[in-house]
Design an enzyme around this catalytic site. Structure first.
Site, PDB file in Angstrom:
ATOM      1  N   ASN A 169       0.795  -1.242   0.000  1.00 39.40           N
ATOM      2  CA  ASN A 169       0.000   0.000   0.000  1.00 39.40           C
ATOM      3  C   ASN A 169       0.827   1.292   0.000  1.00 39.40           C
ATOM      4  O   ASN A 169       0.383   2.301  -0.518  1.00 39.40           O
ATOM      5  CB  ASN A 169      -1.034  -0.007   1.140  1.00 39.40           C
ATOM      6  CG  ASN A 169      -0.426  -0.136   2.498  1.00 39.40           C
ATOM      7  OD1 ASN A 169       0.736  -0.505   2.648  1.00 39.40           O
ATOM      8  ND2 ASN A 169      -1.198   0.161   3.517  1.00 39.40           N
ATOM      9  N   GLU A 264       5.605  -4.091  11.689  1.00 38.14           N
ATOM     10  CA  GLU A 264       4.466  -3.171  11.674  1.00 38.14           C
ATOM     11  C   GLU A 264       3.365  -3.892  10.928  1.00 38.14           C
ATOM     12  O   GLU A 264       3.425  -4.034   9.714  1.00 38.14           O
ATOM     13  CB  GLU A 264       4.843  -1.867  10.963  1.00 38.14           C
ATOM     14  CG  GLU A 264       5.867  -1.037  11.716  1.00 38.14           C
ATOM     15  CD  GLU A 264       5.371  -0.492  13.036  1.00 38.14           C
ATOM     16  OE1 GLU A 264       4.142  -0.483  13.267  1.00 38.14           O
ATOM     17  OE2 GLU A 264       6.205  -0.093  13.858  1.00 38.14           O
ATOM     18  N   CYS A 298      -3.006   0.900   6.836  1.00 40.43           N
ATOM     19  CA  CYS A 298      -2.941   0.196   8.123  1.00 40.43           C
ATOM     20  C   CYS A 298      -3.680   0.990   9.182  1.00 40.43           C
ATOM     21  O   CYS A 298      -4.331   0.421  10.053  1.00 40.43           O
ATOM     22  CB  CYS A 298      -1.501  -0.041   8.526  1.00 40.43           C
ATOM     23  SG  CYS A 298      -0.505   1.449   8.587  1.00 40.43           S
TER      24      CYS A 298
HETATM   25  P1  NAP Z   1       1.370  -8.948   3.210  1.00 36.78           P
HETATM   26  O1  NAP Z   1       0.569  -9.835   2.351  1.00 36.78           O
HETATM   27  O2  NAP Z   1       1.689  -9.389   4.595  1.00 36.78           O
HETATM   28  O3  NAP Z   1       2.729  -8.677   2.403  1.00 36.78           O
HETATM   29  C1  NAP Z   1       3.703  -7.815   2.916  1.00 36.78           C
HETATM   30  C2  NAP Z   1       5.036  -8.168   2.307  1.00 36.78           C
HETATM   31  O4  NAP Z   1       5.435  -9.475   2.703  1.00 36.78           O
HETATM   32  C3  NAP Z   1       5.045  -8.177   0.774  1.00 36.78           C
HETATM   33  O5  NAP Z   1       6.268  -7.638   0.341  1.00 36.78           O
HETATM   34  C4  NAP Z   1       4.974  -9.660   0.455  1.00 36.78           C
HETATM   35  O6  NAP Z   1       5.509  -9.985  -0.801  1.00 36.78           O
HETATM   36  C5  NAP Z   1       5.843 -10.211   1.558  1.00 36.78           C
HETATM   37  N1  NAP Z   1       5.665 -11.631   1.846  1.00 36.78           N
HETATM   38  C6  NAP Z   1       4.635 -12.453   1.553  1.00 36.78           C
HETATM   39  N2  NAP Z   1       4.879 -13.694   2.026  1.00 36.78           N
HETATM   40  C7  NAP Z   1       6.072 -13.650   2.634  1.00 36.78           C
HETATM   41  C8  NAP Z   1       6.872 -14.596   3.329  1.00 36.78           C
HETATM   42  N3  NAP Z   1       6.481 -15.862   3.502  1.00 36.78           N
HETATM   43  N4  NAP Z   1       8.042 -14.200   3.833  1.00 36.78           N
HETATM   44  C9  NAP Z   1       8.464 -12.929   3.691  1.00 36.78           C
HETATM   45  N5  NAP Z   1       7.762 -11.981   3.045  1.00 36.78           N
HETATM   46  C10 NAP Z   1       6.583 -12.340   2.536  1.00 36.78           C
HETATM   47  O7  NAP Z   1       0.683  -7.519   3.356  1.00 36.78           O
HETATM   48  P2  NAP Z   1       0.092  -6.590   2.202  1.00 36.78           P
HETATM   49  O8  NAP Z   1      -1.151  -7.211   1.675  1.00 36.78           O
HETATM   50  O9  NAP Z   1       1.163  -6.213   1.250  1.00 36.78           O
HETATM   51  O10 NAP Z   1      -0.262  -5.286   3.034  1.00 36.78           O
HETATM   52  C11 NAP Z   1      -1.450  -5.156   3.743  1.00 36.78           C
HETATM   53  C12 NAP Z   1      -1.232  -5.387   5.217  1.00 36.78           C
HETATM   54  O11 NAP Z   1      -0.163  -4.591   5.676  1.00 36.78           O
HETATM   55  C13 NAP Z   1      -2.427  -4.992   6.045  1.00 36.78           C
HETATM   56  O12 NAP Z   1      -2.658  -5.962   7.025  1.00 36.78           O
HETATM   57  C14 NAP Z   1      -2.003  -3.671   6.675  1.00 36.78           C
HETATM   58  O13 NAP Z   1      -2.676  -3.362   7.870  1.00 36.78           O
HETATM   59  C15 NAP Z   1      -0.550  -3.907   6.865  1.00 36.78           C
HETATM   60  N6  NAP Z   1       0.181  -2.648   6.980  1.00 36.78           N
HETATM   61  C16 NAP Z   1       0.691  -2.296   8.193  1.00 36.78           C
HETATM   62  C17 NAP Z   1       1.356  -1.099   8.346  1.00 36.78           C
HETATM   63  C18 NAP Z   1       1.923  -0.701   9.670  1.00 36.78           C
HETATM   64  O14 NAP Z   1       2.823   0.119   9.682  1.00 36.78           O
HETATM   65  N7  NAP Z   1       1.446  -1.251  10.781  1.00 36.78           N
HETATM   66  C19 NAP Z   1       1.504  -0.230   7.257  1.00 36.78           C
HETATM   67  C20 NAP Z   1       0.970  -0.620   6.026  1.00 36.78           C
HETATM   68  C21 NAP Z   1       0.316  -1.841   5.905  1.00 36.78           C
HETATM   69  P3  NAP Z   1       4.519 -10.327  -2.048  1.00 36.78           P
HETATM   70  O15 NAP Z   1       3.827  -9.065  -2.379  1.00 36.78           O
HETATM   71  O16 NAP Z   1       5.457 -10.784  -3.100  1.00 36.78           O
HETATM   72  O17 NAP Z   1       3.598 -11.398  -1.574  1.00 36.78           O
END
Ligand code: NAP
Length: 496
Positions: A169, A264, A298
């Site tokens: 995002n 995070e 988030c």
């Molecule tokens: P996500 O599915 O957890 O993916 C995040 C990152 O992890 C991506 O780069 C993804 O790569 C990678 N990834 C996936 N599987 C992995 C594995 N087994 N090992 C290591 N890395 C792996 O999250 P998202 O859909 O991108 O983002 C949405 C989430 O992020 C929401 O839950 C949101 O609340 C959270 N978020 C939190 C914050 C905060 O600061 N608290 C800020 C922004 C977003 P791929 O894309 O290649 O799968």
């Protein structure tokens, strides 16, 4: 345009290269990963599917590069970061274009993300020279039983190789929020960008190359997280992981070795509204907090907990504002744009249908075309509905009517998440009590939750994270304290 001009060397044919050892390379896998445009639902870009062998090589060069980087004067590290920030801002247009195509970010917000990222890098450089330019000096005679025979000098030293994994995002901003602190602190950095957002990240990494960072210090490995992620996060060459994303982070924290983790993760930010709140202010913040970037933040407002006596009035005000939101493609800078993927849209729809079946009131008609979901406010949501607890990451927002403030605090604290929350009231004393009672990393009083300004501490508790971000905290997190103790044969007292 993305992939042209100074960026033409980062692409070959239709596939973007990965970055290692100071060069743009094709993976020996011969395979690529497609990035699907959320709006057209067609393949927009392709990136390399890097191999485990390529990860091994990157880790080796990162380790070597870090050793000489740690000996690079702090002011020089800062100078290079300032240069990278300026180059990034200069090239905001192609990077923003990639954000529009890869993650359907509204055009203006995409530009804002790049500019904000440049500012963040510069702030890291400035904060780093101050923070890392000083240590502590302790003397032994303040502890019982000791004389002044020991002088302890402490400084902050780098951890080594930092692995940065941002989410889709804010791929650029959340990448530089890890890269900036890591580099100023003397670490090397391996970036694994999110698949949706990878092309924007590759452009951003090229800006660091153009700034003249030493080869091997920054690398960017592309590929699906589900395929390459475990190998990266469990790699013995990694000395620190800074991850932002969803539940994946919880799994990583269980698998990673004995290294510092900055996590995070998700949130279910509650917005508690009291009887005395300024309802126009609340409604404006619910729109901004709940629907910006189609709720894919988030810190989006993810559940409204409003005192019953003002609920009708608030719902009417929010409804009126929802009606004014523009819905359509990111290129037109619409307020509501397609969510990132079809699976995400299906998940959101699942939450909405569950609520409908269990009796929630839809304030608008539910409408979806492809990945585009029209904004929806769901009233009379009850705790037995999934949407009361789960993070939709879409433009759908539940309203739970509460009989007391205690009920609202209880709902907030019963969540697995604890990222941020907000409370609206004109009574600052009540606001403070509620803020203290909410089990979240941050509480905003009379404003929607937000990450930033980027130097503010930012943290989640429970499943929302480990550690704290914000520029100063990230620099501290990516260093370790090292002490040198000078032992004197006889006590020495200053001016004694
Ligand atoms: P996500 O599915 O957890 O993916 C995040 C990152 O992890 C991506 O780069 C993804 O790569 C990678 N990834 C996936 N599987 C992995 C594995 N087994 N090992 C290591 N890395 C792996 O999250 P998202 O859909 O991108 O983002 C949405 C989430 O992020 C929401 O839950 C949101 O609340 C959270 N978020 C939190 C914050 C905060 O600061 N608290 C800020 C922004 C977003 P791929 O894309 O290649 O799968």
């Amino acid at each position: 345009m993305a992939g042209t001009g100074v960026f033409s060397e980062i692409i070959e044919g239709e596939v973007y290269k990965y970055y290692a050892d100071g060069e743009w390379k094709l993976s020996s896998s011969g395979k690529s990963v497609s990035i699907v445009n959320p709006t057209t639902r067609k393949t927009q870009y392709k990136v390399q599917a890097c191999t485990q062998e390529e990860v091994n090589k990157v880790m080796e060069t990162a380790k070597v590069a870090q050793k000489s980087w740690a000996k690079t004067p702090l002011w020089k590290r800062a100078e290079l970061l300032h240069k990278a920030a300026a180059i990034l801002k200069e090239h905001k247009a192609p990077i923003a274009e990639a954000l529009v195509k890869e993650i359907a970010k509204p055009a203006k917000d995409a530009v804002t993300e790049v500019v904000r990222s440049g500012d963040l890098i510069s702030y890291c450089a400035e904060e780093g020279v101050r923070l890392l330019g000083q240590g502590a000096f302790l003397v032994s005679d303040s502890f019982p039983g000791n004389e002044r025979t020991k002088y302890c000098l402490t400084s902050k030293i780098p951890l080594g190789v930092v692995l940065a994994i941002p989410p889709f995002n804010y791929p650029v901003n959340l990448a530089v929020s890890k890269i900036g602190p890591a580099l100023i602190a003397g670490n090397s950095l391996v970036l694994k960008p999110p698949t949706q957002g990878a092309v924007a990240c590759l452009h951003m990494v090229h800006c660091f190359q153009l700034a003249g960072f030493p080869k091997g210090l920054i690398s960017c490995i592309t590929g699906k997280g589900s395929e390459i992620g475990d190998f990266l996060t469990m790699h013995p060459g990694v000395n620190c992981i800074s991850f932002t994303g969803g539940d994946t982070g919880v799994a990583i924290s269980k698998k990673a070795g004995m290294i510092p983790l900055q996590m995070e993760l998700g949130g279910k930010d509650a917005c508690i509204v009291l009887e005395d709140a300024d309802l126009d202010l609340v409604a404006a913040n619910i729109i901004k907090g709940g629907f910006s970037y189609s709720g894919q933040r988030c810190t989006a407002v993810k559940v409204i907990l409003v005192i019953e006596s003002v609920a009708d009035s608030l719902v009417e005000k929010v409804k009126a504002k929802v009606a004014k939101l523009t819905v359509g493609p990111p290129e037109d800078d619409c307020d509501i744009t397609p969510v990132v993927s079809e699976s995400s849209a299906n998940f959101i729809e699942g939450l909405v249908m569950d609520a409908k079946q269990k009796g929630a009131t839809f304030c608008q008609e539910y409408k979806r075309e492809g990945n585009l979901i029209w904004p929806l406010l769901l009233d009379h949501v009850r705790p037995d509905m999934r949407i009361a607890w789960e993070e939709p990451f879409g433009p759908v927002l539940p309203v739970i009517r509460i009989g007391s403030v205690e009920e609202g605090i209880h709902h907030c604290n019963a969540s697995n998440f604890g990222l941020q929350g907000c409370v609206f009231t004109k009574d600052i004393n009540k606001a403070m009590l509620i803020s203290d009672a909410m089990e979240t990393g941050t509480v905003q009083i009379n404003s929607a939750p937000a990450r930033g300004p980027d130097h503010f501490p930012f943290q989640g508790i429970k499943d929302s994270g480990i550690g704290s971000q914000g520029i100063t905290n990230s620099i501290n997190m990516m260093t370790k304290v090292k002490s040198t103790v000078i032992n004197l044969p006889t006590p020495s007292y200053t001016m004694g």
